[in-house]
Design a protein around this motif. Structure first.
Motif, PDB file in Angstrom:
ATOM      1  N   THR A 166       0.773  -1.340  -0.131  1.00  0.00           N
ATOM      2  CA  THR A 166       0.080  -0.120  -0.076  1.00  0.00           C
ATOM      3  C   THR A 166       0.815   1.121  -0.111  1.00  0.00           C
ATOM      4  OG1 THR A 166      -2.067   0.962   0.955  1.00  0.00           O
ATOM      5  CG2 THR A 166      -0.165   0.210   2.637  1.00  0.00           C
ATOM      6  N   ASN A 167       0.227   2.570  -0.031  1.00  0.00           N
ATOM      7  CA  ASN A 167       1.271   3.637  -0.227  1.00  0.00           C
ATOM      8  C   ASN A 167       0.565   4.745   0.612  1.00  0.00           C
ATOM      9  OD1 ASN A 167      -0.765   5.077  -2.194  1.00  0.00           O
ATOM     10  ND2 ASN A 167      -0.365   3.254  -3.221  1.00  0.00           N
ATOM     11  N   PHE A 168       1.260   5.990   0.579  1.00  0.00           N
ATOM     12  CA  PHE A 168       0.622   7.073   1.179  1.00  0.00           C
ATOM     13  C   PHE A 168      -0.925   7.553   0.932  1.00  0.00           C
ATOM     14  CE2 PHE A 168       0.646  11.713   2.680  1.00  0.00           C
ATOM     15  CZ  PHE A 168       1.101  11.621   3.667  1.00  0.00           C
ATOM     16  N   ASP A 169      -1.084   7.744  -0.447  1.00  0.00           N
ATOM     17  CA  ASP A 169      -2.321   8.370  -1.052  1.00  0.00           C
ATOM     18  C   ASP A 169      -3.340   7.261  -0.654  1.00  0.00           C
ATOM     19  OD1 ASP A 169       0.165   9.365  -2.144  1.00  0.00           O
ATOM     20  OD2 ASP A 169      -1.293  10.143  -3.751  1.00  0.00           O
ATOM     21  N   VAL A 170      -3.202   6.086  -0.662  1.00  0.00           N
ATOM     22  CA  VAL A 170      -4.242   5.094  -0.493  1.00  0.00           C
ATOM     23  C   VAL A 170      -4.422   4.923   1.270  1.00  0.00           C
ATOM     24  CG1 VAL A 170      -5.141   2.675  -0.306  1.00  0.00           C
ATOM     25  CG2 VAL A 170      -3.893   3.471  -2.228  1.00  0.00           C
ATOM     26  N   ILE A 171      -3.572   5.131   1.885  1.00  0.00           N
ATOM     27  CA  ILE A 171      -3.861   5.347   3.190  1.00  0.00           C
ATOM     28  C   ILE A 171      -4.448   6.595   3.833  1.00  0.00           C
ATOM     29  CG2 ILE A 171      -2.661   5.516   5.759  1.00  0.00           C
ATOM     30  CD1 ILE A 171      -0.853   3.105   4.772  1.00  0.00           C
ATOM     31  N   ALA A 172      -3.981   7.641   3.135  1.00  0.00           N
ATOM     32  CA  ALA A 172      -4.644   9.079   3.590  1.00  0.00           C
ATOM     33  C   ALA A 172      -6.228   8.941   3.336  1.00  0.00           C
ATOM     34  CB  ALA A 172      -3.979  10.027   2.772  1.00  0.00           C
ATOM     35  N   ARG A 173      -6.395   8.387   2.147  1.00  0.00           N
ATOM     36  CA  ARG A 173      -7.964   8.500   1.707  1.00  0.00           C
ATOM     37  C   ARG A 173      -8.788   7.586   2.541  1.00  0.00           C
ATOM     38  NH1 ARG A 173      -5.411   9.057  -3.255  1.00  0.00           N
ATOM     39  NH2 ARG A 173      -5.392  11.085  -4.268  1.00  0.00           N
TER      40      ARG A 173
END
Length: 214
Positions: free
Chosen positions: A174-181
């Protein structure tokens, strides 16, 4: 991607990724960050840990089918390399951050033959410096490094550039963008915070996102 979202929600559920956009953390480099990531917490959360290790096995099989050995980064990647290696029926070892000053003075622990195809298992990639040192050590030992499998990546420009310069591929669960959303969707952070978090990711040295200015 379903796996990216599942892992993101798992990491958030155990606070392995901790967001604090209004009270930033300070990294050792002095950079202020709205996020703190501690994937070691997955080791004490069996359900999330199972998803993570099965996920690592899945992305390694898919992206590096020729892999012969898994090598964990010291120390955070060691347990993940061991468990994933067990799932896949592969040998594993790990690479120290520096050579031992006693015994055989090994930097690489575990059996590694020149020419073997290796995947590096890492928990977190930010600027990419430490994992590239591991890749370099393995290459110096004669290994063919197919790439990196990691749990989480920030996707920072500096990290992406360093990986490209080193000629090494990284695939993350996973990545930062997915976790933020995902964090916004579950009400952990406000939807308006997502843009601030992405601004941080795009340029960590620019602190104008602090206090809701972005």
């Amino acid at each position: 991607m379903e796996l990216e979202r599942k892992i993101a929600e798992g990491l958030l559920s155990i606070r392995a990724v901790f967001f604090r956009p209004d009270e930033p953390f300070t990294w050792a480099s002095g950079i202020k960050s709205p996020v703190y990531c501690d994937n070691r917490l997955t080791l004490t959360a069996p359900e999330v840990r199972t998803d993570v290790e099965n996920g690592l096995a899945e992305i390694i099989r898919e992206n590096y089918p020729e892999v012969q050995v898994l090598m964990g980064t010291s120390t955070a990647g060691i347990a993940h390399a061991a468990i994933t290696g067990h799932i896949m029926g592969l040998p594993m070892g790990y690479v120290r951050s520096g050579a031992k000053d006693h015994g055989r003075q090994n930097r690489i622990e575990g059996k590694l033959e020149p020419g073997q195809k290796v995947v590096v298992v890492e928990d977190l990639i930010s600027t990419g410096g430490s994992v590239i040192e591991v890749v370099d050590a393995l290459r110096e030992a004669g290994a063919e490094v197919l790439g990196i499998a990691s749990i989480f990546t920030y996707g920072m420009k500096k990290g992406l550039e360093r990986l490209a310069e080193a000629g090494v591929k990284n695939v993350s669960l996973t990545n930062f963008d997915v976790i933020a959303r995902a964090a916004a969707d579950i009400g952990y952070i406000a939807p308006s915070d997502v843009e601030r978090l992405i601004a941080f990711r795009n340029d960590p040295s620019d602190e104008s996102w602090i206090g809701g200015k972005k």
